[in-house]
Design an enzyme around this catalytic site. Structure first.
Site, PDB file in Angstrom:
ATOM      1  N   HIS A 206       0.818  -1.217   0.000  1.00  7.88           N
ATOM      2  CA  HIS A 206       0.000   0.000   0.000  1.00  7.88           C
ATOM      3  C   HIS A 206       0.848   1.261   0.000  1.00  7.88           C
ATOM      4  CE1 HIS A 206      -3.434  -2.538   0.759  1.00  7.88           C
ATOM      5  NE2 HIS A 206      -2.890  -2.998   1.866  1.00  7.88           N
TER       6      HIS A 206
ATOM      7  N   HIS B  43       5.877   7.031   6.318  1.00  4.46           N
ATOM      8  CA  HIS B  43       5.490   6.441   5.043  1.00  4.46           C
ATOM      9  C   HIS B  43       5.077   7.533   4.069  1.00  4.46           C
ATOM     10  CE1 HIS B  43       1.655   6.712   7.313  1.00  4.46           C
ATOM     11  NE2 HIS B  43       1.156   7.044   6.126  1.00  4.46           N
TER      12      HIS B  43
ATOM     13  N   HIS C 241       2.634   8.811   0.374  1.00  6.40           N
ATOM     14  CA  HIS C 241       1.492   8.683  -0.540  1.00  6.40           C
ATOM     15  C   HIS C 241       1.841   9.460  -1.810  1.00  6.40           C
ATOM     16  CE1 HIS C 241      -1.217   7.094   2.636  1.00  6.40           C
ATOM     17  NE2 HIS C 241      -0.472   7.856   3.429  1.00  6.40           N
TER      18      HIS C 241
ATOM     19  N   HIS D 253       4.146  11.126   5.792  1.00  7.91           N
ATOM     20  CA  HIS D 253       3.569  11.119   7.130  1.00  7.91           C
ATOM     21  C   HIS D 253       4.563  10.518   8.117  1.00  7.91           C
ATOM     22  CE1 HIS D 253      -0.714  10.922   5.189  1.00  7.91           C
ATOM     23  NE2 HIS D 253      -0.198  12.143   5.181  1.00  7.91           N
TER      24      HIS D 253
ATOM     25  N   THR E  87      -5.588   7.631   7.608  1.00 10.85           N
ATOM     26  CA  THR E  87      -6.150   7.751   6.256  1.00 10.85           C
ATOM     27  C   THR E  87      -6.265   6.400   5.562  1.00 10.85           C
ATOM     28  OG1 THR E  87      -3.991   8.157   5.245  1.00 10.85           O
ATOM     29  CG2 THR E  87      -5.226  10.088   6.013  1.00 10.85           C
ATOM     30  N   THR E  88      -6.006   5.332   6.292  1.00  9.63           N
ATOM     31  CA  THR E  88      -6.179   3.966   5.796  1.00  9.63           C
ATOM     32  C   THR E  88      -6.955   3.173   6.846  1.00  9.63           C
ATOM     33  OG1 THR E  88      -4.072   3.265   6.773  1.00  9.63           O
ATOM     34  CG2 THR E  88      -4.035   3.984   4.464  1.00  9.63           C
TER      35      THR E  88
END
Length: 318
Positions: free
Chosen positions: A90, A128, A130, A153, A236-237
Site C-alpha cells: 500500500h 510512510h 502517498h 507522514h 487515512t487507511t
C-alpha cells in the site's frame, strides 16, 4: 486407525490456520479506487466517522492563533540502526527500531515531539508516503486547492500509551506530521536515503535493511517548520481510527521527476498493479476547527483572533 485420525486432525488444524492467515491478510488488503474506498467502512466502522482524514485545508477557513512551535527533540540525532524499509503493498514504510531496556537505562531515547496543540509528548513510530501516477496528484491533503505530487507522514505515539495499538483507542493517542513534495528540476537531497533503496523493494512484502542511518530532520531540511496547520482527524487507511492530531507543514519539499518515478515503479498488493494513486479522497470537515499557527499576528485581522483565549482553550470542534 489412530495414525489416520492423527493425520485427519492435522489436516483440519492446517486448514483452520491457513483460513485464519488468509482472513488476516484479507483484512489488510484494500484498494484505493473510489468504489474500493467506499467499501472500507463495511469492515471498519470508523471509516464512516465524522472526524475522518484527509481534508482540504484552506488558509481562509483556518483559525490563526498564536501557539507554540513544534519542538523536534532528538530529530537531529542519528536514528537507531538497522532501519527497515518495506513495501507493504500500500505504501513504502520506514520502521524505526525500538530501543532495548539497556539502551534506555543508558539514557538513550527515540525522537519525540511536543508543542502546538499537542497534549503530551509523542514518540516516533514510523514514516510512510502517498504519491500519484501523475504529477498533479498524490498528496492526501489539499492546501488551498493544491494537491501536491507526494505527501510524507511521520507517525508518532503518545508516550503515555505503551503501544501504537493502544494509542489508537484514544483521541489523543497519535500525532502525525505531514509534509508535501513539489516537483523540481533538481534532485531533492532530503529523500536520497529512501529513494536509493527503492529498487530493493519492488514487490509487496519486500524489505531491505538500510546500510546507513540518518537524522529525521534531514528529511525536511530547509523548509519553514514554524508555520503549520493542525486539526483532529483519523488514520487515512483502514481501520481509520479517529485518534490522530494532524500537524501539516505547507512549505513543500523538492522532489525530481526521476525520484518520484522510482516510487511509481513499485508493485502493489493488487495482482498486476503498480503502486500509484495510494491516497484517500478528501473527507468532510464537518464541525471541526482547523487551526493555523501564526508567528506574526500584527497583520491578522482582529476579527479572526481573540487574544483573551489561550491557545490551549480553543476546542477542536465548533
Amino acid at each position: 486407525m489412530k495414525k489416520m485420525n492423527y493425520i485427519n486432525n492435522l489436516i483440519v488444524i492446517l486448514i483452520v490456520l491457513l483460513t485464519e492467515i488468509s482472513n488476516s491478510i484479507g483484512d489488510h488488503r484494500f484498494g484505493y479506487n473510489r468504489p474500493d474506498q467506499r467499501r472500507w467502512s463495511k469492515k471498519h466502522n470508523h471509516c464512516a466517522g465524522k472526524m475522518q482524514s484527509p481534508i482540504a485545508l484552506s488558509t481562509s477557513r483556518a483559525i490563526p492563533i498564536p501557539m507554540p512551535a513544534i519542538e523536534f527533540v532528538g530529530y537531529h540525532n542519528l536514528l537507531p540502526a538497522p532501519l527497515k524499509l518495506v513495501n507493504n503493498g500500500h505504501t513504502v514504510i520506514l520502521h524505526i527500531p525500538r530501543l532495548t531496556d539497556t539502551e534506555i537505562e543508558m539514557g538513550e531515547f527515540l525522537p519525540f515531539i511536543y508543542g502546538g496543540k499537542l497534549e503530551g509528548h509523542y514518540e516516533i513510530e514510523s514514516l510512510h508516503f502517498h504519491w500519484g501516477d501523475k504529477n498533479n496528484r498524490g498528496a492526501e491533503h489539499l492546501i488551498n486547492d493544491i494537491r501536491y505530487a507526494m505527501e510524507m507522514h511521520i507517525v508518532h505515539r503518545n508516550k503515555k500509551y505503551a503501544s501504537l495499538g493502544e494509542a489508537l483507542e484514544y483521541s489523543d493517542g497519535v500525532a502525525v506530521l505531514g509534509f508535501f513534495y513539489a516537483l523540481d528540476e533538481n534532485e531533492g537531497e532530503q529523500l536520497h536515503q529512501i529513494v536509493k533503496n527503492l529498487n530493493k523493494i519492488p514487490n509487496p512484502e519486500d524489505f531491505t535493511l538500510l546500510n546507513s542511518t540518518f537524522a529525521l530532520s534531514s528529511l525536511f531540511a530547509n523548509i519553514d517548520d514554524n508555520r503549520f496547520y493542525t486539526y483532529r482527524g483519523s488514520l487515512t487507511t483502514p481501520p481509520c481510527s479517529e485518534a490522530v492530531t494532524w500537524v501539516l507543514f505547507p512549505d513543500p519539499i523538492p522532489i525530481s521527476t526521476s525520484q518520484i518515478s522510482k516510487f511509481r515503479h513499485l508493485h502493489s498488493s493488487l495482482e498486476g498493479s503498480v503502486l500509484v494513486d495510494n491516497f484517500r479522497s478528501v473527507q468532510p470537515i464537518g464541525n471541526r476547527r482547523i487551526f493555523l499557527r501564526k508567528i506574526n499576528i500584527k497583520n491578522t485581522p482582529n476579527t479572526l483572533i481573540d487574544n483573551d483565549i489561550h491557545y490551549s482553550k480553543w476546542d477542536w470542534l465548533y
